[in-house]
Design a protein around this motif. Sequence first.
Motif, PDB file in Angstrom:
ATOM      1  N   ASP A   1       0.832  -1.204   0.000  1.00  0.00           N
ATOM      2  CA  ASP A   1       0.000   0.000   0.000  1.00  0.00           C
ATOM      3  C   ASP A   1       0.867   1.255   0.000  1.00  0.00           C
ATOM      4  OD1 ASP A   1      -2.239  -1.531   0.019  1.00  0.00           O
ATOM      5  OD2 ASP A   1      -2.750  -1.185   2.118  1.00  0.00           O
ATOM      6  N   TYR A   2       0.367   2.277  -0.663  1.00  0.00           N
ATOM      7  CA  TYR A   2       1.038   3.583  -0.688  1.00  0.00           C
ATOM      8  C   TYR A   2      -0.005   4.658  -0.433  1.00  0.00           C
ATOM      9  CZ  TYR A   2       3.056   7.871  -2.641  1.00  0.00           C
ATOM     10  OH  TYR A   2       3.477   9.162  -2.828  1.00  0.00           O
ATOM     11  N   ARG A   3       0.255   5.495   0.571  1.00  0.00           N
ATOM     12  CA  ARG A   3      -0.648   6.597   0.884  1.00  0.00           C
ATOM     13  C   ARG A   3      -0.102   7.877   0.261  1.00  0.00           C
ATOM     14  NH1 ARG A   3      -4.678   7.271   4.484  1.00  0.00           N
ATOM     15  NH2 ARG A   3      -4.154   5.279   5.473  1.00  0.00           N
ATOM     16  N   LYS A   4      -0.865   8.446  -0.648  1.00  0.00           N
ATOM     17  CA  LYS A   4      -0.428   9.637  -1.357  1.00  0.00           C
ATOM     18  C   LYS A   4      -0.455  10.855  -0.441  1.00  0.00           C
ATOM     19  CE  LYS A   4      -1.369  12.273  -5.588  1.00  0.00           C
ATOM     20  NZ  LYS A   4      -2.283  12.403  -6.752  1.00  0.00           N
TER      21      LYS A   4
ATOM     22  N   ASP B   1      -3.124   0.343  -3.822  1.00  0.00           N
ATOM     23  CA  ASP B   1      -2.534  -0.990  -3.762  1.00  0.00           C
ATOM     24  C   ASP B   1      -1.595  -1.106  -4.958  1.00  0.00           C
ATOM     25  OD1 ASP B   1      -1.826  -3.625  -3.693  1.00  0.00           O
ATOM     26  OD2 ASP B   1      -3.853  -4.425  -3.914  1.00  0.00           O
ATOM     27  N   LEU B   2      -0.306  -0.876  -4.717  1.00  0.00           N
ATOM     28  CA  LEU B   2       0.662  -0.822  -5.810  1.00  0.00           C
ATOM     29  C   LEU B   2       0.730  -2.133  -6.582  1.00  0.00           C
ATOM     30  CD1 LEU B   2       3.547   1.082  -3.982  1.00  0.00           C
ATOM     31  CD2 LEU B   2       1.886   2.031  -5.595  1.00  0.00           C
ATOM     32  N   ALA B   3       0.642  -3.245  -5.868  1.00  0.00           N
ATOM     33  CA  ALA B   3       0.751  -4.548  -6.531  1.00  0.00           C
ATOM     34  C   ALA B   3      -0.364  -4.748  -7.554  1.00  0.00           C
ATOM     35  CB  ALA B   3       0.728  -5.668  -5.496  1.00  0.00           C
ATOM     36  N   ALA B   4      -1.542  -4.185  -7.287  1.00  0.00           N
ATOM     37  CA  ALA B   4      -2.675  -4.352  -8.201  1.00  0.00           C
ATOM     38  C   ALA B   4      -2.477  -3.590  -9.502  1.00  0.00           C
ATOM     39  CB  ALA B   4      -3.966  -3.895  -7.522  1.00  0.00           C
ATOM     40  N   GLY B   5      -1.615  -2.562  -9.472  1.00  0.00           N
ATOM     41  CA  GLY B   5      -1.396  -1.763 -10.675  1.00  0.00           C
ATOM     42  C   GLY B   5      -0.213  -2.208 -11.508  1.00  0.00           C
ATOM     43  N   VAL B   6       0.552  -3.195 -11.014  1.00  0.00           N
ATOM     44  CA  VAL B   6       1.731  -3.687 -11.731  1.00  0.00           C
ATOM     45  C   VAL B   6       1.377  -4.988 -12.442  1.00  0.00           C
ATOM     46  CG1 VAL B   6       4.116  -4.478 -11.524  1.00  0.00           C
ATOM     47  CG2 VAL B   6       3.289  -2.606 -10.075  1.00  0.00           C
TER      48      VAL B   6
ATOM     49  N   VAL C   1      -1.670   3.211 -10.773  1.00  0.00           N
ATOM     50  CA  VAL C   1      -1.017   3.597  -9.520  1.00  0.00           C
ATOM     51  C   VAL C   1       0.102   4.588  -9.834  1.00  0.00           C
ATOM     52  CG1 VAL C   1      -1.565   1.431  -8.361  1.00  0.00           C
ATOM     53  CG2 VAL C   1       0.594   1.641  -9.607  1.00  0.00           C
ATOM     54  N   PRO C   2       0.450   5.474  -8.879  1.00  0.00           N
ATOM     55  CA  PRO C   2       1.494   6.474  -9.142  1.00  0.00           C
ATOM     56  C   PRO C   2       2.887   5.847  -9.154  1.00  0.00           C
ATOM     57  CG  PRO C   2       0.676   6.689  -6.892  1.00  0.00           C
ATOM     58  CD  PRO C   2      -0.191   5.671  -7.564  1.00  0.00           C
ATOM     59  N   LEU C   3       3.628   6.102 -10.220  1.00  0.00           N
ATOM     60  CA  LEU C   3       4.988   5.581 -10.320  1.00  0.00           C
ATOM     61  C   LEU C   3       5.859   6.132  -9.191  1.00  0.00           C
ATOM     62  CD1 LEU C   3       7.081   3.947 -11.918  1.00  0.00           C
ATOM     63  CD2 LEU C   3       7.511   5.996 -13.283  1.00  0.00           C
ATOM     64  N   ARG C   4       5.637   7.382  -8.835  1.00  0.00           N
ATOM     65  CA  ARG C   4       6.401   7.986  -7.742  1.00  0.00           C
ATOM     66  C   ARG C   4       6.236   7.175  -6.455  1.00  0.00           C
ATOM     67  NH1 ARG C   4       8.247  13.208  -6.463  1.00  0.00           N
ATOM     68  NH2 ARG C   4       8.451  13.567  -4.228  1.00  0.00           N
TER      69      ARG C   4
ATOM     70  N   VAL D   1       8.160   3.299  -2.232  1.00  0.00           N
ATOM     71  CA  VAL D   1       7.981   2.077  -1.442  1.00  0.00           C
ATOM     72  C   VAL D   1       9.061   1.050  -1.773  1.00  0.00           C
ATOM     73  CG1 VAL D   1       6.430   0.132  -1.003  1.00  0.00           C
ATOM     74  CG2 VAL D   1       5.508   2.453  -1.173  1.00  0.00           C
ATOM     75  N   LEU D   2       9.408   0.933  -3.044  1.00  0.00           N
ATOM     76  CA  LEU D   2      10.436  -0.023  -3.443  1.00  0.00           C
ATOM     77  C   LEU D   2      11.780   0.337  -2.818  1.00  0.00           C
ATOM     78  CD1 LEU D   2      10.780  -2.542  -5.186  1.00  0.00           C
ATOM     79  CD2 LEU D   2      11.404  -1.060  -7.094  1.00  0.00           C
ATOM     80  N   GLY D   3      12.107   1.631  -2.797  1.00  0.00           N
ATOM     81  CA  GLY D   3      13.354   2.066  -2.173  1.00  0.00           C
ATOM     82  C   GLY D   3      13.384   1.760  -0.684  1.00  0.00           C
ATOM     83  N   GLU D   4      12.248   1.970  -0.019  1.00  0.00           N
ATOM     84  CA  GLU D   4      12.168   1.663   1.415  1.00  0.00           C
ATOM     85  C   GLU D   4      12.320   0.168   1.658  1.00  0.00           C
ATOM     86  OE1 GLU D   4       8.433   3.203   2.612  1.00  0.00           O
ATOM     87  OE2 GLU D   4       9.016   5.318   2.385  1.00  0.00           O
TER      88      GLU D   4
END
Length: 240
Positions: A147-150, A158-163, A188-191, A196-199
Motif C-alpha cells: 500500500d502507498y498513501r499519497k 494498492d501498488l501490486a494491483a497496478g503492476v 497507480v502512481p509511479l512515484r 515504497v520499493l526504495g524503502e
Amino acid sequence: MKTLPWYRLEYAKKGKARFLSHREVMTAFQRALRRAALPLAYSRGFNPRPRLSFGPSLALGVAGMKECLDVELNRVVEAEESLRILNSELPSGLEGRRLELLPPNDPGLGKIVNCAWYRVSLPLSSAGVDVFQPLLRELQDSEGNWDYRKPGDGKVYDLAAGVLECRVLADSTGIYLDFLLKIGSGEVPLRGLLEVLGERAGLPFSLLPAFVERCGIYRRVEGCLVDPFGEIKALWEEDI
C-alpha cells in the motif's frame, strides 16, 4: 464514425523537453502543426482550436519514447513529407517518428491504451540485482503489503494491483527496473511505487532522482500487447 481523415503521430519527448508539462507539450504541437501548414481541422465555437487528442500524460521529468497523439485534418496528406516538415518546426526534444492515416472506425487513444512500459535507470553503485529481484517477485505475486498513501489527499493505492509485469536487469552501465503498469482504471502512481520499493530495499537514498522513461503505450488483450498502430509487440522487446 470519423468523417474527415484522422492521423496518428508517434513522437518522442526527451532531453530538456521531458520537463515540459502536458499542457506545454500540447501547445508546442499546436504551434508546430500550424507552422508546418498542415490542413488542420478546427473545432467550432467562439474559440476554434485544432482537433487534437493526446495519449496518457507523462509525469514531469519522465521521458517518453513512443508517445502518441491523434490529429484531424481537412484532407489526406503525404505522411512522410508531412512528418519531415513537422519535425523542422518542433522544439528541441520533441520529435515525430511515425505518422499514419487511421481507419474510420478507430476508437481513439483514450479507448485503446490501458497499460504502459516504464524503465527506471539506476547507477551500478545503487544496489545489486539480487536486492531488487526478490522484491519485484513479491510485488508481482502480490505478497505482503504494498500500500502507498499519497501525500496531500491521503488516497491509498494498492501498488501490486497496478503492476502487470516487472523485472530487473543490469549491464556494464547500470541497473534497470522495468514495469508494465496499468493506465486508466487501476492505475497507480509511479512515484509512490519507487518510494515504497526504495524503502523495501533498505536503500539509504530515494529512487526518485533516477532517470525514468516510458518506453511504450499499449492495449493488453488476453496477455498480448498491441501498440496504438495495431501491431502486436512482445513484452520488453521493443527497440527503444
